[in-house]
Each structure stands twice: as structure tokens, then as C-alpha cells.
Design an enzyme around this catalytic site. Structure first.
Site, PDB file in Angstrom:
ATOM      1  N   LYS A 189       0.857  -1.204   0.000  1.00 42.36           N
ATOM      2  CA  LYS A 189       0.000   0.000   0.000  1.00 42.36           C
ATOM      3  C   LYS A 189       0.888   1.247   0.000  1.00 42.36           C
ATOM      4  CE  LYS A 189      -3.189  -2.825   2.605  1.00 42.36           C
ATOM      5  NZ  LYS A 189      -4.536  -2.896   3.142  1.00 42.36           N
TER       6      LYS A 189
ATOM      7  N   GLY B 201      -7.137  -5.553   6.785  1.00 38.99           N
ATOM      8  CA  GLY B 201      -6.580  -4.627   7.777  1.00 38.99           C
ATOM      9  C   GLY B 201      -7.327  -4.609   9.099  1.00 38.99           C
TER      10      GLY B 201
ATOM     11  N   HIS C 129      -8.029  -3.169  -6.243  1.00 40.88           N
ATOM     12  CA  HIS C 129      -7.986  -3.361  -4.788  1.00 40.88           C
ATOM     13  C   HIS C 129      -9.154  -2.604  -4.165  1.00 40.88           C
ATOM     14  CE1 HIS C 129      -6.723  -3.164  -0.620  1.00 40.88           C
ATOM     15  NE2 HIS C 129      -5.979  -4.223  -0.882  1.00 40.88           N
TER      16      HIS C 129
HETATM   17  C1  PEP Z   1      -4.580  -6.115   1.376  1.00 42.31           C
HETATM   18  O1  PEP Z   1      -4.249  -4.957   1.481  1.00 42.31           O
HETATM   19  O2  PEP Z   1      -4.786  -6.589   0.254  1.00 42.31           O
HETATM   20  C2  PEP Z   1      -4.713  -6.918   2.584  1.00 42.31           C
HETATM   21  C3  PEP Z   1      -5.167  -8.135   2.469  1.00 42.31           C
HETATM   22  O3  PEP Z   1      -4.347  -6.323   3.766  1.00 42.31           O
HETATM   23  P1  PEP Z   1      -4.200  -7.046   5.206  1.00 42.31           P
HETATM   24  O4  PEP Z   1      -3.392  -8.299   4.996  1.00 42.31           O
HETATM   25  O5  PEP Z   1      -3.507  -6.050   6.047  1.00 42.31           O
HETATM   26  O6  PEP Z   1      -5.571  -7.379   5.675  1.00 42.31           O
END
Ligand code: PEP
Length: 252
Positions: A13, A174, A96
Site C-alpha cells: 500500500k 486490515g 484493490h
Molecule cells: C490487502 O491490502 O490486500 C490486505 C489483504 O491487507 P491485510 O493483509 O492487512 O488485511
């Protein structure tokens, strides 16, 4: 049935400067197993070139987090496939949920971006998934159907297997709330069936990942599921030891 090599993709990210990218890779790359899953690092645009240069002698590959479908033009702030290819990137995350939610990424745009990436020679990692209220109201399959049908609509049938799909329930991203193995397997098998409606053979080739709070302590269970071909990892991919542990969990 074709063997599907698992993919562990690190979605950083908007994290890590160029210097932090260098430091991470200096520590991480020597720990990447010499065989087993594919490892893909997806840093912010400014770190792509550095990531490509540092991983050149390793098994890790580098992908971007977004791309415009046109090769060039008056699209302020955007980056195109030829620009990514020039720095040695070989894949791109598309759709995403954060881009859909905060930047208005639409299925119409994704219907152009996914085939544009393929035509350019970039491996698309297309993200799909439902939010919490959609899951609570039993709309998960409807949402996945709409997204997969629209986002892959312009991909020729014989190239469907080249698209990596990441099933990412938004309520798990997240949040520390991971999908149960049953939820992940069921949704991913459903996505594979949607691709099979277009072309059964390509659906068997397509790698479909799980994403959403994957951590070292839950990775092995998720990665062992029959239809799960790897993971898209956000938070846990920012720490070398955590991401190494997740990559290790994908080894047979
Ligand atoms: C993502 O950003 O695609 C994701 C799955 O984040 P996290 O693993 O932090 O949930």
C-alpha cells in the site's frame, strides 16, 4: 489438472520509502526459499525501480499497485503499462478494494485495465470481494458474480487463466478479522466456478489467492485449502520475519 504454483504477494500500500524498501529487501531476499511459491513484492510506484534492481538476482518479482489502461495521454497523476515495463515490473494489482472505495475505481474501468495489462505483458492481480453488510445480507455470491463478469468481460477466454484473482473480503482487510477456512474455500471455489462458466480449462489454470488479515499464525491453514493458490498480504508483508513465515507456510 494443471499444477498451480502458489503466489505470495506483498501489498505494501502507501508504505515504505525507497530507503526503507532497500533495507527491507536486503534483509528479506536472502531468506526467500530457493524453491516453492512465487513471491511478488508490490511497493509504491517510487520504489518499483529500486525493488526491481534489488530483486534481480533473486526469485522475487515486482508488481505495481495500480495502472491506467491507456499507454499515454492527458491523465494527470496516472502511470501506464509501458512505464511499468520500462522499470522491469512484471505485474500489477488491479481493483484493490481501497482503490474502489477511496478512488472510485469502477468495474467499467477494470474491464479496460485487466485486458490492457495482459496485452502489455503484465500479470494482473485482480481483487474482488464483498463488504460486511453484503456478507451479512447473503449477497457475497452476487457481488463476486458482478465483479468477475464485469472485470473479466474483455479478457479473451483463452487468456483467463493468466489473470491472478485475489478474493479479499473487505471486512477482513486490515481488521485482524480473517475469513474462516470454510468462508475462504467456499468463496474462492465460487470464483473459480465463475471463470469455469467461461472456460473450464482456464479456470483450472487460474491462480486464485485469499487476502484479508493473513498472518504467520493463520497462513498455513488458509494456504492448505484446495482452491487457495496463495495470498495477497497487506500488513504482515511489511515485517520481514512475518512475511518470510507466511512464504514458508505455503511450501508443500
Ligand atoms: C490487502 O491490502 O490486500 C490486505 C489483504 O491487507 P491485510 O493483509 O492487512 O488485511
Amino acid at each position: 489438472m494443471p499444477e498451480r504454483t502458489p503466489i505470495l504477494a506483498a501489498n505494501w500500500k502507501m508504505n515504505k520509502t525507497i530507503e526503507e524498501t532497500e533495507r527491507f529487501l536486503a534483509d528479506f531476499l536472502p531468506k526467500v526459499p530457493e524453491s516453492g511459491p512465487e513471491v511478488v513484492i508490490c511497493p509504491p510506484f517510487l520504489s518499483l525501480k529500486t525493488a526491481v534492481e534489488h530483486s534481480a538476482q533473486s526469485r522475487a518479482r515486482v508488481a505495481a499497485q495500480n495502472m491506467h489502461e491507456e499507454a499515454e495521454g492527458a491523465f494527470t497523476g496516472e502511470v501506464s503499462a509501458p512505464m511499468l515495463l520500462e522499470v522491469g515490473v512484471d505485474g500489477v494489482i488491479l481493483g484493490h478494494s481501497e482503490r474502489r472505495q477511496y478512488f472510485g475505481e469502477s468495474d467499467e474501468a477494470l474491464a479496460r485495465k485487466v485486458p490492457a495489462a495482459l496485452r502489455a505483458g503484465l500479470e494482473p492481480i485482480l481483487c474482488v470481494g464483498e463488504n460486511e453488510s453484503q456478507r451479512d445480507s447473503d449477497e457475497t455470491e452476487g457481488v463476486l458474480t458482478r465483479q468477475i463478469e464485469a472485470d473479466l468481460s474483455e479478457v479473451p477466454d483463452d487468456r483467463l487463466g493468466e489473470v491472478v484473482i485475489a478474493y479479499e473480503p473487505i471486512w477482513a482487510i486490515g481488521t485482524g478479522r480473517v475469513a474462516t477456512p470454510d468462508q475462504a474455500q467456499e468463496a474462492i471455489a465460487f470464483v473459480r466456478a465463475l471463470v469455469a462458466d467461461r472456460d473450464r480449462e482456464q479456470a483450472e489454470r487460474a491462480r486464485i489467492l485469499y487476502g484479508g488479515s493473513v498472518k504467520p499464525d493463520n497462513a498455513a491453514e488458509l494456504l492448505a485449502l484446495p482452491d487457495v493458490d496463495g495470498a495477497l498480504v497487506g500488513g504482515a508483508s511489511l515485517e520481514v520475519d512475518d512475511f518470510v513465515a507466511i512464504v514458508e507456510a505455503a511450501r508443500p
